[in-house]
Motif scaffolding. Structure first.
Motif, PDB file in Angstrom:
ATOM      1  N   VAL A 145      -1.373 -28.023 -31.177  1.00 13.27           N
ATOM      2  CA  VAL A 145      -2.411 -27.316 -30.413  1.00 13.27           C
ATOM      3  C   VAL A 145      -2.126 -27.400 -28.918  1.00 13.27           C
ATOM      4  O   VAL A 145      -2.172 -26.392 -28.197  1.00 13.27           O
ATOM      5  CB  VAL A 145      -3.804 -27.879 -30.741  1.00 13.27           C
ATOM      6  CG1 VAL A 145      -4.862 -27.267 -29.827  1.00 13.27           C
ATOM      7  CG2 VAL A 145      -4.165 -27.633 -32.201  1.00 13.27           C
ATOM      8  N   ASP A 146      -1.832 -28.601 -28.430  1.00 13.34           N
ATOM      9  CA  ASP A 146      -1.550 -28.779 -27.000  1.00 13.34           C
ATOM     10  C   ASP A 146      -0.378 -27.916 -26.545  1.00 13.34           C
ATOM     11  O   ASP A 146      -0.444 -27.242 -25.504  1.00 13.34           O
ATOM     12  CB  ASP A 146      -1.223 -30.244 -26.700  1.00 13.34           C
ATOM     13  CG  ASP A 146      -2.431 -31.158 -26.786  1.00 13.34           C
ATOM     14  OD1 ASP A 146      -3.562 -30.637 -26.851  1.00 13.34           O
ATOM     15  OD2 ASP A 146      -2.228 -32.384 -26.800  1.00 13.34           O
ATOM     16  N   LEU A 147       0.699 -27.944 -27.315  1.00 10.96           N
ATOM     17  CA  LEU A 147       1.892 -27.203 -26.923  1.00 10.96           C
ATOM     18  C   LEU A 147       1.659 -25.700 -27.007  1.00 10.96           C
ATOM     19  O   LEU A 147       2.189 -24.926 -26.190  1.00 10.96           O
ATOM     20  CB  LEU A 147       3.074 -27.609 -27.800  1.00 10.96           C
ATOM     21  CG  LEU A 147       3.554 -29.058 -27.652  1.00 10.96           C
ATOM     22  CD1 LEU A 147       4.691 -29.344 -28.628  1.00 10.96           C
ATOM     23  CD2 LEU A 147       3.998 -29.351 -26.224  1.00 10.96           C
ATOM     24  N   ALA A 148       0.883 -25.254 -27.997  1.00  8.59           N
ATOM     25  CA  ALA A 148       0.571 -23.831 -28.124  1.00  8.59           C
ATOM     26  C   ALA A 148      -0.192 -23.341 -26.895  1.00  8.59           C
ATOM     27  O   ALA A 148       0.104 -22.266 -26.350  1.00  8.59           O
ATOM     28  CB  ALA A 148      -0.224 -23.574 -29.396  1.00  8.59           C
ATOM     29  N   ARG A 149      -1.154 -24.130 -26.470  1.00  6.48           N
ATOM     30  CA  ARG A 149      -1.926 -23.743 -25.285  1.00  6.48           C
ATOM     31  C   ARG A 149      -1.052 -23.758 -24.035  1.00  6.48           C
ATOM     32  O   ARG A 149      -1.171 -22.891 -23.161  1.00  6.48           O
ATOM     33  CB  ARG A 149      -3.122 -24.676 -25.124  1.00  6.48           C
ATOM     34  CG  ARG A 149      -4.219 -24.414 -26.162  1.00  6.48           C
ATOM     35  CD  ARG A 149      -5.323 -25.423 -26.099  1.00  6.48           C
ATOM     36  NE  ARG A 149      -6.442 -25.056 -26.986  1.00  6.48           N
ATOM     37  CZ  ARG A 149      -7.298 -25.918 -27.498  1.00  6.48           C
ATOM     38  NH1 ARG A 149      -7.187 -27.216 -27.233  1.00  6.48           N
ATOM     39  NH2 ARG A 149      -8.273 -25.489 -28.285  1.00  6.48           N
ATOM     40  N   ALA A 150      -0.151 -24.734 -23.958  1.00  9.31           N
ATOM     41  CA  ALA A 150       0.692 -24.857 -22.770  1.00  9.31           C
ATOM     42  C   ALA A 150       1.668 -23.690 -22.646  1.00  9.31           C
ATOM     43  O   ALA A 150       1.975 -23.239 -21.532  1.00  9.31           O
ATOM     44  CB  ALA A 150       1.464 -26.173 -22.814  1.00  9.31           C
ATOM     45  N   CYS A 151       2.169 -23.183 -23.776  1.00 11.62           N
ATOM     46  CA  CYS A 151       3.169 -22.105 -23.713  1.00 11.62           C
ATOM     47  C   CYS A 151       2.570 -20.728 -23.974  1.00 11.62           C
ATOM     48  O   CYS A 151       3.297 -19.722 -23.962  1.00 11.62           O
ATOM     49  CB  CYS A 151       4.299 -22.381 -24.694  1.00 11.62           C
ATOM     50  SG  CYS A 151       3.868 -22.216 -26.444  1.00 11.62           S
ATOM     51  N   GLY A 152       1.250 -20.677 -24.214  1.00 13.10           N
ATOM     52  CA  GLY A 152       0.598 -19.393 -24.424  1.00 13.10           C
ATOM     53  C   GLY A 152       0.791 -18.813 -25.808  1.00 13.10           C
ATOM     54  O   GLY A 152       0.591 -17.614 -26.023  1.00 13.10           O
ATOM     55  N   TYR A 153       1.146 -19.654 -26.778  1.00 12.72           N
ATOM     56  CA  TYR A 153       1.319 -19.178 -28.148  1.00 12.72           C
ATOM     57  C   TYR A 153      -0.048 -18.982 -28.793  1.00 12.72           C
ATOM     58  O   TYR A 153      -0.861 -19.908 -28.861  1.00 12.72           O
ATOM     59  CB  TYR A 153       2.149 -20.176 -28.958  1.00 12.72           C
ATOM     60  CG  TYR A 153       2.334 -19.792 -30.406  1.00 12.72           C
ATOM     61  CD1 TYR A 153       3.078 -18.667 -30.751  1.00 12.72           C
ATOM     62  CD2 TYR A 153       1.786 -20.559 -31.430  1.00 12.72           C
ATOM     63  CE1 TYR A 153       3.259 -18.315 -32.082  1.00 12.72           C
ATOM     64  CE2 TYR A 153       1.968 -20.218 -32.764  1.00 12.72           C
ATOM     65  CZ  TYR A 153       2.710 -19.088 -33.078  1.00 12.72           C
ATOM     66  OH  TYR A 153       2.891 -18.743 -34.395  1.00 12.72           O
ATOM     67  N   GLU A 154      -0.326 -17.770 -29.262  1.00 13.88           N
ATOM     68  CA  GLU A 154      -1.658 -17.423 -29.768  1.00 13.88           C
ATOM     69  C   GLU A 154      -1.684 -17.219 -31.277  1.00 13.88           C
ATOM     70  O   GLU A 154      -2.659 -16.700 -31.821  1.00 13.88           O
ATOM     71  CB  GLU A 154      -2.163 -16.155 -29.072  1.00 13.88           C
ATOM     72  CG  GLU A 154      -2.313 -16.325 -27.560  1.00 13.88           C
ATOM     73  CD  GLU A 154      -2.793 -15.056 -26.873  1.00 13.88           C
ATOM     74  OE1 GLU A 154      -2.832 -13.996 -27.556  1.00 13.88           O
ATOM     75  OE2 GLU A 154      -3.119 -15.125 -25.678  1.00 13.88           O
ATOM     76  N   GLY A 155      -0.631 -17.667 -31.978  1.00 14.64           N
ATOM     77  CA  GLY A 155      -0.539 -17.374 -33.396  1.00 14.64           C
ATOM     78  C   GLY A 155      -1.079 -18.429 -34.334  1.00 14.64           C
ATOM     79  O   GLY A 155      -1.029 -18.246 -35.562  1.00 14.64           O
ATOM     80  N   LEU A 156      -1.584 -19.552 -33.805  1.00 11.38           N
ATOM     81  CA  LEU A 156      -2.057 -20.615 -34.698  1.00 11.38           C
ATOM     82  C   LEU A 156      -3.283 -20.174 -35.494  1.00 11.38           C
ATOM     83  O   LEU A 156      -4.175 -19.510 -34.949  1.00 11.38           O
ATOM     84  CB  LEU A 156      -2.404 -21.876 -33.908  1.00 11.38           C
ATOM     85  CG  LEU A 156      -1.270 -22.630 -33.235  1.00 11.38           C
ATOM     86  CD1 LEU A 156      -1.810 -23.896 -32.574  1.00 11.38           C
ATOM     87  CD2 LEU A 156      -0.168 -22.974 -34.221  1.00 11.38           C
ATOM     88  N   PRO A 157      -3.396 -20.568 -36.747  1.00  9.28           N
ATOM     89  CA  PRO A 157      -4.573 -20.226 -37.545  1.00  9.28           C
ATOM     90  C   PRO A 157      -5.802 -21.036 -37.148  1.00  9.28           C
ATOM     91  O   PRO A 157      -6.929 -20.635 -37.441  1.00  9.28           O
ATOM     92  CB  PRO A 157      -4.139 -20.540 -38.980  1.00  9.28           C
ATOM     93  CG  PRO A 157      -3.083 -21.583 -38.825  1.00  9.28           C
ATOM     94  CD  PRO A 157      -2.368 -21.260 -37.556  1.00  9.28           C
TER      95      PRO A 157
END
Length: 380
Positions: A39-51
């Motif tokens: 979750v942290d890394l997704a937010r940091a890199c702008g990845y919006e694909g997590l369920p």
């Protein structure tokens, strides 16, 4: 023979299993992230694909997706973890946390594998990927030591079976063999992508006197194992659980080994068995029916591993806990599996021997002494 429960062979409890020194040979870096870190890394890199963007819910999603029986959903789980592992900082964090988590679970030596070619989308080079992961492992080892926990982590560089970069990755592994990379691996779908597609990589590694394991005998069966050993010359089998197809157990309990199974046992070829993962992929229907029980009884070079800790919701302690509950294994059995794994590690012989004699055997001896002392105190 396996230890039987009784006054002289107690079943270890959860705390003893966790404290017992353990060795892990088959663990995927992109399959072992902490859900909160994803979750942290997704937010940091702008990845919006997590369920899910709640750590607990995301952890549940990963396990349920891996258990769904859908190959598409299972592969999707790795698409999410790899998506957030595309920068040096992210790779270093994931590797550091991996080492710390394993140490917390009582693992004293681990070989963790990853495919550098899957971490290039953010502009990193293969060299930069390897340097970042190695730095993370060293950081994790240091932080574990500061908490009084000892661990050594070696990296295995993996090439993907469906791609055409195996020789390049093998050369990368060889270039970094003195800076934390201990060997090479190929992974991915076995069916349609035999290891013989990458013979140039294996021939190169053999010329360089380097170590490699091959994912084989997980889904495709005996031909995959035979090719990995006889055509490619693998030092170990990643999974290898389908060797059971070459072992016949008669109704009276007598066992007959086929030529390939006998060769694997006689040559002491290590099997990187991953019980929980095998249940998810259908290689075994239950722990009780998992081939590890028979393979242990027949004295194959069997080892216990996690494969993908996030997707299977597992750890080395959970894997051993399931085997203790299912087969009645005691500390002697745990030590047997652990020594098997340490003997099979891709580090120099004297270093393996030192780990066995200075860390593993004393660790189990201490646990056994604790139990004997407790029994003496009760009867005195």
């Amino acid at each position: 023979m396996t230890s039987q429960p009784g006054p002289t062979a107690p079943l270890p409890d959860a705390d003893q299993i966790r404290r017992a020194p353990k060795v892990l040979l088959h663990d995927h870096l992109d399959g072992g992230l902490r859900p909160g870190t994803v979750v942290d890394l997704a937010r940091a890199c702008g990845y919006e694909g997590l369920p899910e963007y709640d750590g607990d819910k995301l952890g549940t999603w990963f396990r349920e997706a891996a258990d769904s029986g859908s190959l598409e959903r299972y592969l999707e789980t790795f698409a999410h973890t790899c998506a957030v592992m595309q920068t040096s900082d992210a790779l270093r964090r994931v590797a550091s946390e991996c080492a710390q988590d394993l140490a917390e679970d009582g693992v004293v030596y681990a070989e963790v594998r990853y495919a550098p070619e899957q971490h290039l989308d953010g502009g990193l080079s293969l060299e930069e990927v390897v340097r970042a992961v190695n730095a993370g492992f060293r950081e994790g080892e240091r932080l574990a030591r500061e908490k009084g926990r000892r661990i050594r982590v070696g990296a295995l560089l993996t090439a993907m079976r469906h791609a055409a970069r195996a020789l390049e990755i093998a050369e990368l592994a060889n270039a970094h063999r003195d800076s934390g990379v201990v060997g090479f691996d190929i992974a991915g779908a076995e069916a349609g992508y035999p290891p013989t597609r990458h013979l140039d990589a294996f021939e190169y590694l053999k010329r360089e006197n380097n170590h490699f394991t091959i994912h084989a005998g997980e889904a495709f069966g005996l031909p995959s194992i035979w090719q990995a050993l006889q055509w490619c010359g693998a030092d170990r089998l990643g999974h290898g659980v389908r060797i059971i197809d070459d072992i016949d157990v008669a109704e009276d309990g007598s066992v007959t080994l086929g030529r390939l199974a006998a060769y694997v046992r006689d040559k002491r070829i290590p099997l990187e068995l991953c019980p929980s993962s095998n249940l998810q992929t259908g290689a075994a229907p239950s722990y009780a029916e998992h081939p590890i029980g028979l393979l242990r009884r027949l004295h194959f070079r069997a080892t216990v591993n996690t494969d993908n800790r996030l997707m299977s919701g597992t750890s080395m302690s959970r894997e051993f806990g399931a085997l203790v509950e299912t087969f009645g294994y005691g500390l002697d059995d745990m030590q047997w599996f652990t020594v098997n794994a340490m003997k099979s590690a891709f580090i120099p012989f004297d270093e393996r021997l030192a780990m066995i004699n200075d860390v593993i055997k004393p660790g189990y001896a201490e646990l056994k002494s604790e139990w004997l002392f407790s029994q003496t105190a009760v009867t005195s």
